[in-house]
Scaffold this motif. Structure first.
Motif, PDB file in Angstrom:
ATOM      1  N   TYR A 248       4.650  -7.335   0.952  1.00  0.00           N
ATOM      2  CA  TYR A 248       3.958  -6.866   2.152  1.00  0.00           C
ATOM      3  C   TYR A 248       4.952  -6.774   3.299  1.00  0.00           C
ATOM      4  O   TYR A 248       5.782  -7.663   3.468  1.00  0.00           O
ATOM      5  CB  TYR A 248       2.850  -7.841   2.569  1.00  0.00           C
TER       6      TYR A 248
ATOM      7  N   HIS B  73      -3.115   2.167   8.988  1.00  0.00           N
ATOM      8  CA  HIS B  73      -1.851   2.907   8.946  1.00  0.00           C
ATOM      9  C   HIS B  73      -2.100   4.364   8.541  1.00  0.00           C
ATOM     10  O   HIS B  73      -1.457   5.276   9.058  1.00  0.00           O
ATOM     11  CB  HIS B  73      -0.872   2.268   7.956  1.00  0.00           C
TER      12      HIS B  73
ATOM     13  N   HIS C 147      -3.941  -1.125   5.225  1.00  0.00           N
ATOM     14  CA  HIS C 147      -3.358   0.204   5.037  1.00  0.00           C
ATOM     15  C   HIS C 147      -4.247   1.335   5.537  1.00  0.00           C
ATOM     16  O   HIS C 147      -3.740   2.403   5.888  1.00  0.00           O
ATOM     17  CB  HIS C 147      -2.984   0.424   3.568  1.00  0.00           C
TER      18      HIS C 147
ATOM     19  N   SER D  77       3.481  -5.507   6.362  1.00  0.00           N
ATOM     20  CA  SER D  77       2.567  -5.358   7.488  1.00  0.00           C
ATOM     21  C   SER D  77       1.317  -6.194   7.254  1.00  0.00           C
ATOM     22  O   SER D  77       0.818  -6.266   6.135  1.00  0.00           O
ATOM     23  CB  SER D  77       2.174  -3.884   7.654  1.00  0.00           C
TER      24      SER D  77
ATOM     25  N   THR E 256       2.604  -0.536   4.261  1.00  0.00           N
ATOM     26  CA  THR E 256       2.075  -1.861   3.970  1.00  0.00           C
ATOM     27  C   THR E 256       2.899  -2.565   2.906  1.00  0.00           C
ATOM     28  O   THR E 256       3.119  -3.764   2.980  1.00  0.00           O
ATOM     29  CB  THR E 256       0.602  -1.751   3.507  1.00  0.00           C
TER      30      THR E 256
ATOM     31  N   LYS F 152      -0.456   2.926   2.685  1.00  0.00           N
ATOM     32  CA  LYS F 152       0.144   1.891   1.839  1.00  0.00           C
ATOM     33  C   LYS F 152       1.665   1.951   1.901  1.00  0.00           C
ATOM     34  O   LYS F 152       2.330   0.949   1.667  1.00  0.00           O
ATOM     35  CB  LYS F 152      -0.320   2.046   0.387  1.00  0.00           C
TER      36      LYS F 152
END
Length: 161
Positions: free
Chosen positions: A79, A88, A85, A81, A69, A66
């Motif tokens: 945001y 990621h 999450h 991205s 994100t 996150k």
């Protein structure tokens, strides 16, 4: 994975993780909210499943993505991205030099109950336990936030994340 491994992953990415919000407009949507959430989920894992160190480790790192994100920009959370999450999170674990078992990977990908794409190959006990701890933590955090809002006479926040 051991808890010390999860702690090492957090420390490896501490500059990204320490100030990150946990959500855009729901639970712990504030500076440092992500660290609070990760700690809350790990504490629930310890409380309900004291002998499951792998679950506790996954609880500590399940949402680190996150931090890639959501960002706070001029006091607004936004945001940064389009990638979920959870993906990621998998990348950040690898960047810190750790590998996940298939079960650990699936637990991270399925901790929202299986709503990611592409779908992991297999639901497992670890997946269910992590989902339960994460969901209970989120409900508690939203309840806490809602009580603060009510006590200051503000409009009731939306409770869906």
């Amino acid at each position: 994975m051991k808890i010390t491994d999860a702690e090492n992953i957090i420390h490896f990415h501490i500059r990204e993780v320490r100030d990150a919000p946990c959500s855009i407009s729901h639970h712990l949507n504030k500076k440092g909210g992500l660290i609070i959430h990760l700690n809350n989920v790990m504490n629930l894992a310890k409380e309900f499943f004291a002998d499951d160190e792998t679950l506790q480790a996954m609880a500590l790192i399940h949402d680190v993505g996150k931090s890639r994100t959501y960002k706070i920009d001029n006091g607004e959370i936004r945001y940064v991205s389009d990638i979920d999450h959870v993906f990621h999170t998998i990348d950040m674990i690898k960047e810190a030099g750790y590998d996940l078992t298939e079960e650990e990977r699936n637990a991270i990908l399925l901790h929202h109950g299986g709503f990611t794409d592409p779908k992991p190959t297999k639901m497992c006990e670890l997946c269910i336990k992590l989902h339960m701890c994460d969901h209970l933590s989120t409900v508690r955090e939203q309840w806490h936030d809602m009580m603060i809002w009510y006590s200051f006479g503000k409009q009731r926040p939306v409770l869906v994340d």
